[in-house]
Design an enzyme around this catalytic site. Structure first.
Site, mmCIF file in Angstrom:
data_model
loop_
_atom_site.group_PDB
_atom_site.id
_atom_site.type_symbol
_atom_site.label_atom_id
_atom_site.label_comp_id
_atom_site.label_asym_id
_atom_site.label_seq_id
_atom_site.Cartn_x
_atom_site.Cartn_y
_atom_site.Cartn_z
ATOM 1 N N ILE A 159 64.896 67.387 73.595
ATOM 2 C CA ILE A 159 66.188 66.903 73.452
ATOM 3 C C ILE A 159 66.197 65.132 72.704
ATOM 4 O O ILE A 159 65.540 64.470 73.687
ATOM 5 C CB ILE A 159 67.847 66.734 74.691
ATOM 6 N N LYS B 72 61.480 77.509 86.248
ATOM 7 C CA LYS B 72 63.415 77.148 85.500
ATOM 8 C C LYS B 72 62.771 78.768 85.481
ATOM 9 O O LYS B 72 64.215 79.812 84.980
ATOM 10 C CB LYS B 72 62.687 76.459 84.078
ATOM 11 N N TYR C 71 57.775 72.959 86.637
ATOM 12 C CA TYR C 71 58.974 73.214 86.306
ATOM 13 C C TYR C 71 58.802 74.317 85.491
ATOM 14 O O TYR C 71 60.305 74.326 85.916
ATOM 15 C CB TYR C 71 58.843 71.579 85.620
ATOM 16 N N GLY D 214 73.316 65.362 88.339
ATOM 17 C CA GLY D 214 72.534 64.438 87.196
ATOM 18 C C GLY D 214 72.828 63.726 86.203
ATOM 19 O O GLY D 214 72.258 64.147 85.067
ATOM 20 N N GLY E 8 71.169 60.769 84.103
ATOM 21 C CA GLY E 8 69.921 61.462 83.481
ATOM 22 C C GLY E 8 70.565 61.228 81.638
ATOM 23 O O GLY E 8 71.780 61.477 81.177
ATOM 24 N N GLN E 9 69.442 62.052 80.890
ATOM 25 C CA GLN E 9 69.650 61.738 79.585
ATOM 26 C C GLN E 9 70.428 62.919 79.286
ATOM 27 O O GLN E 9 71.346 62.308 78.501
ATOM 28 C CB GLN E 9 68.051 62.598 78.788
#
Ligand code: AKB
Length: 326
Positions: free
Chosen positions: A177, A151, A147, A12, A15-16
């Site tokens: 975030i 998790k 999601y 990832g 990604g951010q």
């Protein structure tokens, strides 16, 4: 981190969080020691030119297993995931990427005898039955998003691999975030990033959550600090593993808008809640991160005032220089 831990793979990485984490790891451990991996999305020039990059699919182990050998990887930061809002649009894909991805990374950790693995969870692990204020670390976990389901299952799987296979895996439950390098995609907390870019660019923003929606949040420097500090903690002292609550601040969309208006008085915000409102309503408003503070010394640096000043300072400069890519 111990001396031998310096052959790192980040999933990832486009990604951010992954993009900034990769650059911070390259700075810390050397460019060539940090393999960035992504899936389809083209990496930035910075990411591509500063060190190795490979395309993989985390839900298909055969696409990255050889890379672990080729790059002699001993540590993985598994950052790839389909987030809450995107997961509701495509629950099957969310299950496939998040669950099979996590399971594949954990199996790879066993088979390749990796030294350490980081697998983050999220405040999405909580659900409407969880106490919403000062949410405890160990509490009811009955999320209503796919999601969140992945998790919680991921956290349990990590605990299982610690006990059953002695894998050193750690992770925290990231709140929303906020950052300015790579935009988030597919999350419910994404508004808290978009609002800054729109404030600087157009002086107006239409928020997809209600004005009174309050969620736990964190600025990127604290997110990286939490990640590094947890990875450097003494494993024998950890009572939790991949399910540490961490937080830095909590604010409503209206309070964030008011804080931005202190710097940009003409900024206007409208509220048009969409399907993401129900997701936000099922999550905590504030988090108790005592376990993280006690077990590995977690302490954030940024509150709402400091984070807003910093975000606007950077974005304003970019806007004036014509480099605000949004
Ligand atoms: C999301 O909004 O889905 C993520 C998260 C809180 O995990 N940012």
């Amino acid at each position: 981190m111990s001396a031998e831990m310096k052959r790192i793979m980040v999933t990832g990485a486009v990604g951010q969080i992954g993009s900034e984490l990769t650059m911070a790891l390259r700075e810390k451990y050397g460019n060539d020691n940090v393999l960035a991996t992504g899936h389809k999305t083209q990496p930035s020039k910075t990411l591509l030119e500063s060190g190795p990059f490979e395309f993989i699919n985390v839900s298909k182990r055969e696409t990255f297993d050889d890379l672990i050998k080729k790059y002699r990887i001993d540590t993985i930061y598994h950052m790839s995931a389909i987030l809450s809002a995107a997961g509701e649009k495509n629950p099957k894909l969310c299950w496939d990427v998040n669950m099979n991805g996590t399971s594949n990374i954990l199996d790879a950790a066993v088979d390749h005898k990796l030294v350490r693995v980081f697998i983050p969870s999220s405040i999405a692990a909580f659900g409407p039955e969880t106490p919403r204020l000062n949410t405890p670390n160990d509490t009811i976990l009955k999320p209503k998003t796919m999601y969140g389901v992945t998790k919680v299952a991921g956290e349990l799987l990590c605990d299982y691999y610690v006990k059953r296979f002695n894998v050193d895996v750690r992770g925290c439950r990231y709140p929303g975030i906020i950052s300015y390098e790579t935009l988030p995609g597919g999350g419910t907390t994404d508004y808290a990033v978009a609002i800054f870019f729109e404030a600087v660019k157009t002086k107006s923003y239409t928020c997809f959550l209600r004005e009174d929606s309050r969620l736990p949040m964190m600025y990127m420097p604290d997110c990286l600090k939490a990640t590094f500090d947890l990875m450097e903690a003494d494993f024998s002292k950890l009572k939790h593993h991949s399910d540490f609550n961490v937080t830095a601040m909590s604010f409503s969309a209206g309070e964030l808008a008011a804080e931005i208006k202190k710097h940009i008085p003409e900024f206007r915000v409208a509220y048009e809640p969409d399907f993401r409102q129900a997701i936000a309503d099922s999550w905590p408003q504030s988090i108790d991160d005592t376990a993280a503070r006690e077990e590995w010394g977690w302490k954030p640096d940024y509150d709402l005032t400091r984070m807003t000043e910093d975000m606007l300072g950077v974005l304003q400069k970019r806007f004036e220089a014509g480099t605000l890519n949004y």
